[in-house]
Motif scaffolding. Sequence first.
Motif, mmCIF file in Angstrom:
data_model
loop_
_atom_site.group_PDB
_atom_site.id
_atom_site.type_symbol
_atom_site.label_atom_id
_atom_site.label_comp_id
_atom_site.label_asym_id
_atom_site.label_seq_id
_atom_site.Cartn_x
_atom_site.Cartn_y
_atom_site.Cartn_z
ATOM 1 N N ASN A 1 0.874 -1.125 0.096
ATOM 2 C CA ASN A 1 0.129 -0.164 -0.042
ATOM 3 C C ASN A 1 0.960 1.226 -0.030
ATOM 4 O OD1 ASN A 1 -2.176 -1.523 -0.136
ATOM 5 N ND2 ASN A 1 -2.812 -1.232 2.225
ATOM 6 N N ILE A 2 0.426 2.146 -0.926
ATOM 7 C CA ILE A 2 1.210 3.442 -0.807
ATOM 8 C C ILE A 2 0.362 4.646 -0.508
ATOM 9 C CG2 ILE A 2 2.433 5.192 -2.636
ATOM 10 C CD1 ILE A 2 3.239 2.350 -4.134
ATOM 11 N N GLN A 3 0.949 5.582 0.216
ATOM 12 C CA GLN A 3 0.506 6.921 0.605
ATOM 13 C C GLN A 3 1.570 7.836 0.180
ATOM 14 O OE1 GLN A 3 -1.079 7.030 4.719
ATOM 15 N NE2 GLN A 3 -0.434 5.129 4.682
ATOM 16 N N LEU A 4 0.912 8.683 -0.849
ATOM 17 C CA LEU A 4 1.883 9.505 -1.642
ATOM 18 C C LEU A 4 1.612 11.031 -1.220
ATOM 19 C CD1 LEU A 4 4.321 10.422 -3.502
ATOM 20 C CD2 LEU A 4 2.655 10.198 -5.373
ATOM 21 N N LYS A 5 2.485 11.745 -0.726
ATOM 22 C CA LYS A 5 2.246 13.239 -0.323
ATOM 23 C C LYS A 5 3.318 13.905 -1.009
ATOM 24 C CE LYS A 5 1.652 14.326 4.192
ATOM 25 N NZ LYS A 5 1.973 14.598 5.429
ATOM 26 N N LYS A 6 2.776 14.676 -2.332
ATOM 27 C CA LYS A 6 3.393 15.439 -3.234
ATOM 28 C C LYS A 6 3.814 16.955 -2.509
ATOM 29 C CE LYS A 6 4.305 14.714 -6.971
ATOM 30 N NZ LYS A 6 5.597 14.010 -7.112
ATOM 31 N N LYS A 7 4.793 16.981 -1.940
ATOM 32 C CA LYS A 7 5.440 18.201 -1.395
ATOM 33 C C LYS A 7 6.227 19.085 -2.363
ATOM 34 C CE LYS A 7 5.989 18.001 3.135
ATOM 35 N NZ LYS A 7 6.382 17.872 4.516
ATOM 36 N N MET A 8 5.636 18.796 -3.568
ATOM 37 C CA MET A 8 6.435 19.758 -4.641
ATOM 38 C C MET A 8 5.431 19.861 -5.843
ATOM 39 S SD MET A 8 8.798 16.844 -6.394
ATOM 40 C CE MET A 8 9.431 17.844 -7.657
ATOM 41 N N PRO A 9 5.457 20.820 -6.519
ATOM 42 C CA PRO A 9 4.621 21.182 -7.870
ATOM 43 C C PRO A 9 4.973 20.077 -8.717
ATOM 44 C CG PRO A 9 6.516 22.845 -7.848
ATOM 45 C CD PRO A 9 6.526 21.972 -6.541
ATOM 46 N N MET A 10 4.108 19.825 -9.662
ATOM 47 C CA MET A 10 3.947 19.016 -10.690
ATOM 48 C C MET A 10 3.804 19.665 -12.090
ATOM 49 S SD MET A 10 1.388 16.066 -9.599
ATOM 50 C CE MET A 10 -0.084 17.485 -9.730
ATOM 51 N N GLY A 11 4.571 19.165 -13.127
ATOM 52 C CA GLY A 11 4.771 19.696 -14.253
ATOM 53 C C GLY A 11 5.669 20.976 -14.340
ATOM 54 N N SER A 12 6.459 21.107 -13.342
ATOM 55 C CA SER A 12 6.914 22.480 -13.241
ATOM 56 C C SER A 12 8.497 22.432 -13.602
ATOM 57 C CB SER A 12 7.038 22.496 -11.714
ATOM 58 O OG SER A 12 7.782 21.756 -10.830
ATOM 59 N N GLY A 13 9.024 21.194 -14.139
ATOM 60 C CA GLY A 13 10.464 21.135 -14.266
ATOM 61 C C GLY A 13 11.400 20.799 -13.274
ATOM 62 N N LEU A 14 10.810 20.356 -12.022
ATOM 63 C CA LEU A 14 11.596 19.885 -10.963
ATOM 64 C C LEU A 14 11.525 18.462 -10.759
ATOM 65 C CD1 LEU A 14 10.350 22.703 -8.328
ATOM 66 C CD2 LEU A 14 12.599 22.315 -9.278
ATOM 67 N N GLY A 15 11.185 17.648 -11.927
ATOM 68 C CA GLY A 15 11.307 16.112 -11.909
ATOM 69 C C GLY A 15 10.458 15.535 -10.758
ATOM 70 N N SER A 16 9.013 15.984 -10.743
ATOM 71 C CA SER A 16 8.140 15.559 -10.153
ATOM 72 C C SER A 16 7.928 13.905 -10.142
ATOM 73 C CB SER A 16 6.816 16.337 -10.270
ATOM 74 O OG SER A 16 5.482 15.651 -9.476
ATOM 75 N N SER A 17 7.888 13.610 -11.370
ATOM 76 C CA SER A 17 7.398 12.145 -11.586
ATOM 77 C C SER A 17 8.652 11.312 -11.402
ATOM 78 C CB SER A 17 7.157 11.825 -13.178
ATOM 79 O OG SER A 17 7.996 12.287 -13.862
ATOM 80 N N SER A 18 9.893 11.644 -11.672
ATOM 81 C CA SER A 18 11.243 11.171 -11.124
ATOM 82 C C SER A 18 11.010 10.933 -9.424
ATOM 83 C CB SER A 18 12.340 11.781 -11.503
ATOM 84 O OG SER A 18 12.444 12.076 -12.934
ATOM 85 N N ALA A 19 10.944 12.112 -8.773
ATOM 86 C CA ALA A 19 10.716 11.865 -7.337
ATOM 87 C C ALA A 19 9.872 10.867 -6.650
ATOM 88 C CB ALA A 19 10.383 13.235 -6.669
ATOM 89 N N SER A 20 8.814 10.810 -7.570
ATOM 90 C CA SER A 20 7.657 9.654 -7.213
ATOM 91 C C SER A 20 8.022 8.247 -7.360
ATOM 92 C CB SER A 20 6.339 9.924 -7.752
ATOM 93 O OG SER A 20 5.826 10.909 -7.458
ATOM 94 N N ALA A 21 8.927 8.334 -8.633
ATOM 95 C CA ALA A 21 9.460 6.718 -8.947
ATOM 96 C C ALA A 21 10.332 6.388 -8.193
ATOM 97 C CB ALA A 21 9.725 6.870 -10.353
ATOM 98 N N VAL A 22 11.249 7.324 -7.747
ATOM 99 C CA VAL A 22 12.438 7.032 -6.863
ATOM 100 C C VAL A 22 11.934 6.722 -5.362
ATOM 101 C CG1 VAL A 22 14.466 8.034 -5.972
ATOM 102 C CG2 VAL A 22 14.050 8.098 -8.292
ATOM 103 N N ALA A 23 10.951 7.449 -4.977
ATOM 104 C CA ALA A 23 10.445 7.312 -3.650
ATOM 105 C C ALA A 23 9.700 5.861 -3.652
ATOM 106 C CB ALA A 23 9.419 8.356 -3.361
ATOM 107 N N GLY A 24 9.134 5.546 -4.559
ATOM 108 C CA GLY A 24 8.510 4.237 -4.518
ATOM 109 C C GLY A 24 9.393 3.155 -4.517
ATOM 110 N N LEU A 25 10.583 3.244 -5.636
ATOM 111 C CA LEU A 25 11.328 2.100 -5.634
ATOM 112 C C LEU A 25 12.347 2.138 -4.404
ATOM 113 C CD1 LEU A 25 12.491 2.893 -9.538
ATOM 114 C CD2 LEU A 25 11.505 0.498 -8.545
ATOM 115 N N PHE A 26 12.765 3.091 -4.056
ATOM 116 C CA PHE A 26 13.635 3.173 -2.713
ATOM 117 C C PHE A 26 12.946 2.556 -1.495
ATOM 118 C CE2 PHE A 26 15.187 5.363 1.004
ATOM 119 C CZ PHE A 26 16.288 5.139 1.079
ATOM 120 N N ALA A 27 11.448 3.056 -1.429
ATOM 121 C CA ALA A 27 11.000 2.337 -0.333
ATOM 122 C C ALA A 27 10.623 0.777 -0.493
ATOM 123 C CB ALA A 27 9.485 3.190 -0.073
#
Lengths: 310, 310
Positions: B84-110
Amino acid sequence: MKKSIKVFAPATVANVVCGFDILGFAVNEPGDELVMELTDKRGVKIISIEGDEGKLPLDPQKNTVSASVISLLKKLEREDLGINIQLKKKMPMGSGLGSSSASAVAGLFAANELLGQPLSKMELLPFAMEGEALACGHGHADNVAPALFGGFTLIKSYDPLEVIALPVPKLYCALLYPHVDVPTRDARQIIRSKVLLKDAVTQWGNIAGLISSLYTHDYDLLGRCLKDVIVEPIRSILIPEFDFMKAYAMENGALGFGISGSGPTVFSLYKSPDDGQKVITNLQRMLADKGIKSNIYLSEINETGPVILA
Amino acid sequence: MKKSIKVFAPATVANVVCGFDILGFAVNEPGDELVMELTDKRGVKIISIEGDEGKLPLDPQKNTVSASVISLLKKLEREDLGINIQLKKKMPMGSGLGSSSASAVAGLFAANELLGQPLSKMELLPFAMEGEALACGHGHADNVAPALFGGFTLIKSYDPLEVIALPVPKLYCALLYPHVDVPTRDARQIIRSKVLLKDAVTQWGNIAGLISSLYTHDYDLLGRCLKDVIVEPIRSILIPEFDFMKAYAMENGALGFGISGSGPTVFSLYKSPDDGQKVITNLQRMLADKGIKSNIYLSEINETGPVILA
């Protein structure tokens, strides 16, 4: 004040596969030897040139070895001085080994030493570039900078001119100069003025990796970065047996293989001097069998730039 | 075996002015927080997402945070697991800050932590890139690699994939995300597919100098290398007040200023956190006066990649 000096200035390998126009390194062999004497007769004179097969001008205004010294004396307001130059070209000309740079650096280094080092190497660089422009029609620094500073040098930018000395890993450079004619101007002209962005990205990944490898002494990475998707595919057409020589070197211990400057000399890098010697000796024989004469040289990367011999 | 973990994965700045598609770094703020729990019910589920304004899909096959974990479990032959995953986006999406990368890395790392670290970070990278491809339509690594490894990372090549961790100088990164819409796909499309060779040469001089500066901690050189003659002149058109913001930052202590990824977020680097904070605080106010809202963040370069919070 010393009245006479004998110096050596090194040949150089510009571009270094992935660093077109921005990277170069110096080698301990071949290079130029020069004897410079202070005289009582005002003016810079070329007394003799050996090893050029009579091809280089003796007119001091037209030869890089003296023209750069004349500019230097003008800058230093020492045009009253008399200077005699004896140049011994111990390297081929028009070969892609920075022959004119070696001469310009030899002359400037010798004059600067005789005058008590009034200028730093960085201050000598523009004079050497001027000499290079006289010989090649353009003022690139990717031969003169490594000839002057030794080691691997990065020309970070031209405007303003910024040169960065990079770390020098223990490496052997094998050079093979096939006796075929590839004028620098022609070699530049066949390069396209536009490149694919995706190729440029590949290239800057390789140059970035190469710089990293020099700092970390990662020889395998260095080898993996010595790739050129932009210039080599075009320029190598002008060099007979290029693909064959490259494959042979890479199968026999070379970390990388490429064109030195605009060719036709090819260079390869090795951890072991024996591997390098074996590769160029065998390649020289194989080229001879095909009717192509060549010169070969093996040396370490030069770390010092020009040196005083006597 | 741990049953639950809370992790943070960092936002990232890709391209870094002169390193289009090959360079990125991670920041300590902003980023994603994620809680992952092992359950008895087979399959990966997204329980909740906060901070995305309802924009991200809860379907685990369609969200990078879970799709990459599903691929990982398949590879490890652990599809029997329930997650089970609970995700808290503490960053803007579509902003050029690698939002999808942060999520993918958070999931994989966890997931990798919960499973006892069966894979190395290097082995996790392809799964993160897969997640990135799901979100952006291309499998670039210049956000996922720094998000995973932390620090400055060089994507030396894609085929084969080779990532090099670079030294991390003590630096503060100021980020300003103006609330304007610049979709990644559009930002890529306006880039020309061909570039002038002379511009490419300028660019590789800068990237080579930048890599050198990271090894030598030469901040001035780093600043001089943060120039982009290829992508920024085009992409910056999409970002309101870009030239004004750049000039203001550079006049107030920034070593360099540029677009983060494909924008619209802009980043600038500082030796002093106070300078950085002052610049983005003032820029935020000035943009607000022009009717443009923005988010600002100041943090050090992230050196570790994702971290365990609990």
